[in-house]
Motif scaffolding. Structure first.
Motif, short mmCIF file in Angstrom:
data_model
loop_
_atom_site.label_atom_id
_atom_site.label_comp_id
_atom_site.label_asym_id
_atom_site.label_seq_id
_atom_site.Cartn_x
_atom_site.Cartn_y
_atom_site.Cartn_z
N LEU A 258 -2.47 2.52 5.22
CA LEU A 258 -2.40 1.24 5.96
C LEU A 258 -2.05 1.28 7.11
N THR A 259 -3.04 -0.09 7.48
CA THR A 259 -2.72 0.22 9.06
C THR A 259 -1.71 -0.93 9.57
N ARG A 260 -1.67 -1.07 11.47
CA ARG A 260 -0.39 -2.61 11.66
C ARG A 260 -1.13 -3.42 10.41
N SER A 261 -2.45 -3.82 11.10
CA SER A 261 -2.73 -5.06 10.47
C SER A 261 -2.47 -4.80 9.14
N SER A 262 -3.56 -4.06 8.22
CA SER A 262 -3.97 -4.40 7.06
C SER A 262 -2.84 -4.53 6.13
N ALA A 263 -1.22 -3.71 6.88
CA ALA A 263 -0.24 -3.57 6.47
C ALA A 263 0.70 -5.18 6.50
N ALA A 264 0.15 -6.02 7.99
CA ALA A 264 0.55 -6.97 8.31
C ALA A 264 -0.03 -8.21 6.89
N ARG A 265 -1.28 -8.11 6.86
CA ARG A 265 -2.57 -8.78 5.79
C ARG A 265 -1.43 -8.36 4.39
N LEU A 266 -1.01 -7.31 3.73
CA LEU A 266 -0.23 -7.10 2.34
C LEU A 266 0.95 -8.16 2.38
N VAL A 267 1.25 -7.69 2.94
CA VAL A 267 3.36 -8.83 3.52
C VAL A 267 2.60 -10.32 2.80
N ALA A 268 1.52 -10.39 4.11
CA ALA A 268 1.50 -11.82 4.05
C ALA A 268 1.38 -12.54 2.37
N ALA A 269 0.13 -11.44 2.49
CA ALA A 269 -0.03 -12.28 0.47
C ALA A 269 1.18 -11.63 -0.71
N SER A 270 1.93 -10.85 -0.55
CA SER A 270 3.10 -10.84 -1.18
C SER A 270 3.84 -12.46 -0.94
N GLU A 271 3.51 -13.08 -0.03
CA GLU A 271 4.72 -13.82 0.07
C GLU A 271 4.01 -14.91 -0.82
N GLN A 272 2.59 -14.82 -1.64
CA GLN A 272 1.90 -16.36 -2.54
C GLN A 272 1.55 -15.63 -3.44
N ALA A 273 2.05 -14.10 -3.79
CA ALA A 273 2.29 -13.61 -5.35
C ALA A 273 3.01 -11.73 -5.15
N ARG A 274 3.24 -11.89 -6.81
CA ARG A 274 4.16 -10.37 -6.61
C ARG A 274 2.99 -9.47 -6.39
N ILE A 275 2.60 -8.37 -5.37
CA ILE A 275 1.48 -7.12 -5.25
C ILE A 275 2.71 -6.07 -5.51
N SER A 276 1.44 -5.28 -6.60
CA SER A 276 1.93 -4.45 -6.54
C SER A 276 0.78 -2.79 -6.38
N PHE A 277 0.65 -2.01 -5.68
CA PHE A 277 -0.03 -1.44 -5.13
C PHE A 277 -0.40 -0.02 -5.62
N GLY A 278 -1.22 0.97 -5.27
CA GLY A 278 -1.48 2.53 -6.18
C GLY A 278 -1.30 3.26 -4.51
N VAL A 279 -0.68 4.36 -5.08
CA VAL A 279 -0.87 6.05 -3.67
C VAL A 279 -0.93 6.92 -4.85
N ASP A 280 -1.50 7.92 -3.86
CA ASP A 280 -1.96 9.01 -5.03
C ASP A 280 -1.14 10.56 -3.93
N SER A 281 -0.18 10.46 -2.70
CA SER A 281 -0.34 11.29 -2.50
C SER A 281 1.14 11.20 -1.41
N VAL A 282 2.07 11.81 -0.45
CA VAL A 282 3.23 12.30 -0.20
C VAL A 282 2.55 11.41 1.37
N GLU A 283 2.18 12.06 1.42
CA GLU A 283 1.33 11.55 3.06
C GLU A 283 1.34 9.68 2.61
#
Lengths: 363, 363
Positions: free
Chosen positions: A89-114
């Motif tokens: 995530l960047t600042r802008s993509s994080a903001a878009r992700l949060v906005a989308a989560s106002e409209q639907a339950r959103i889950s996403f993938g992770v594959d590292s501690v970083e």
């Protein structure tokens, strides 16, 4: 479908599409699994609605941009979306992700501690809105962590305020002749091991998500809780050549016109559909760059941006210049990313046009 | 170009672009030829204007849809367009072609008696507005007629009311290591022969059009009158690996983020740019699915729709997760058909955004 339609045009046979959607829904349900189809294949709101109506518990997307399209209340309005991708995530993509989560339950993938730390830092207090699934590498060797690595990531997620709901994998090594069974076995084994390690470290595992179209009907209903196939809605030449679909079950073709013809010793025709509409995928096992649905012995042996060269064996009669043929692309997911709309056919007649709402949503 | 730009994003370095446009214009002019660049590579109005300003006598397009975009008086308003394709006209595409000819001088390709008859029948009285060039196969073996066949086509064109202005070829077999010289030789030989046969049959030949980016600087200034290169504006990994461009002259890259990383024995990273933005072209001579401009030893060894797997040799230091790298796609023409806009950079800063006006104009 004569002269009324320009070529090349992507055509979806809606009766075959409906049959494919119902058949997968029935098979997955019979296996006791939830179905969460991947919409990267079609990117079309009308098809997403059909998948939900057939019992899909939610949809899978590849990018935040796709999530935005399918969560949109004025479109598909899907209320449960999983972004099957280890987001950075960047600042802008994080903001878009949060906005989308106002409209639907959103889950996403992770594959590292970083990646988990990045997501936690970018999302801040909003992190708690999301569930994450840890991506496990089950043998495709792309993204994903070895099953042994999941507990460290889960601990970092806990520190970052993210809730780990489970694990997922894409057994993409199923895309090879005769490899589906072993890939399905690897998928089950990896998800089982990752889940056991998480459970032992005190992280309850609600979701064990897997699946590709080649493995979907082979997946272990005990090891998995849900499947994410995508291509099954249409089928394509890859699935045909892998023995995972019959030509009669292929719902999408590209109508093309014969623009050049050589009836000498070469016996080839040239079509006005090239890589800019068919896509250029050609895996090692493929017999060409695509197939003709009405000429199963012909092969697309060459592909330029606006030309497909098709060779015919033996003494088969070649289609004449100006006639039209239907091409089955090798990899259908890339085709829908090339066109803005598709023609919808029923009984050989065009009855509708669907917009490819998420075309080009690469980020 | 830090966190402000989302990834993947296509970035055009305008200084390198301007240099490439000027260098080709100068070289072609020095060789006594007209330059008619192919816009299928970029599909961008702003770049077409630069090419015309640098002395291009007109532009080449692949489809009627591209001609519509570049003839549009409110856009590029180019007044001379050649559709380098053996069109097979329908009633509707003929009407569109005639409408475009109200805005620009349009010529198009033919490669068969049947095609000429079709065009004559569809265009009717409007046929006289157009010049046609007969496509000759100079060794690429796609569309085009053997040079011996041009007189028969010219006679049919005369019957159909179409004016034959000359001949053209695409020496596409130049796309192979060490093949540019012989392809340029074939190009000259085929165009010379076709022109001689036409002249002997009483058809004056005004235009002998050839050229591809690999052969452009090798083309025979005596045999040809004009060149139609496309890729030279940007360059790509194919031209790099064919030895036809240097990395410092590559004007287009795809900015991508490292989303996964394996520093074990595999030594690979995974980027968030896949075939849906890079294209999937991989000719036999290519060393991978693309290159990294700042890591010339790395290779894109795997490509999915949203993942590029990049392997690093030896003990090179891998970029960390979250960092950004610039990918040089194998075949740049397919990239511009995947995105709606490109970011324009100057001195490393984004200074503008250009729309890919003719994206998806396949017919």
């Amino acid at each position: 479908m004569g002269d009324m339609v320009s070529t090349p045009t992507v055509i979806v046979d809606v009766d075959i599409l409906d049959r494919n959607i119902a058949a997968m829904a029935d098979a997955v349900q019979a296996n006791g699994l939830a179905l969460r189809p991947h919409i990267k294949t079609h990117k079309i709101v009308e098809i997403a609605r059909k998948q939900i109506a057939a019992g899909a518990t939610g949809l899978t997307v590849a990018t935040i941009g796709e999530a935005e399209v399918f969560a949109d209340p004025s479109g598909a309005a899907v209320d449960d979306l999983f972004i099957a991708y280890p987001l950075w995530l960047t600042r802008s993509s994080a903001a878009r992700l949060v906005a989308a989560s106002e409209q639907a339950r959103i889950s996403f993938g992770v594959d590292s501690v970083e990646g988990v730390r990045n997501a936690g830092a970018r999302l801040g207090d909003a992190a708690r809105r999301f569930e994450v699934l840890i991506e496990v590498d089950s043998g495709h060797h792309r993204s994903g962590v070895h099953p042994d690595g999941v507990t460290e990531i889960a601990a970092a997620a806990d520190d970052a305020g993210l809730h780990v709901a489970g694990v997922f994998t894409f057994p993409g090594h199923s895309y090879g002749v005769g490899q589906a069974d072993s890939a399905a076995h690897d998928e089950a084994k990896s998800l089982r091991k990752a889940s056991r390690l998480l459970a032992e470290s005190g992280v309850p595992v609600k979701v064990r998500s897997g699946g590709s179209t080649p493995t979907a009907l082979l997946s272990d209903g005990g090891a998995l809780t849900e499947l994410r196939p995508g291509v099954y809605v249409f089928g394509d030449a890859q699935q045909w050549e892998l023995g995972r679909t019959e030509p009669a079950d292929i719902a999408l073709t590209v109508l093309a016109t014969v623009i050049s013809r050589s009836d000498g010793p070469e016996r080839r025709i040239v079509l006005d559909a090239g890589s800019k509409v068919l896509g250029a995928d050609r895996p090692g096992y493929a017999s060409g760059f695509g197939r003709l649905i009405d000429y199963p012995d012909a092969r697309v042996t060459g592909l330029s941006e606006h030309h497909a060269t098709v060779e015919f064996p033996g003494d088969a009669k070649l289609p004449v210049r100006g006639s039209r043929v239907r091409v089955v692309p090798n990899h259908v997911c890339t085709v829908l990313n090339l066109v803005d709309e598709v023609a919808v056919a029923k009984g050989g007649l065009i009855v509708d046009v669907w917009r490819v709402a998420a075309r080009g949503r690469n980020n």
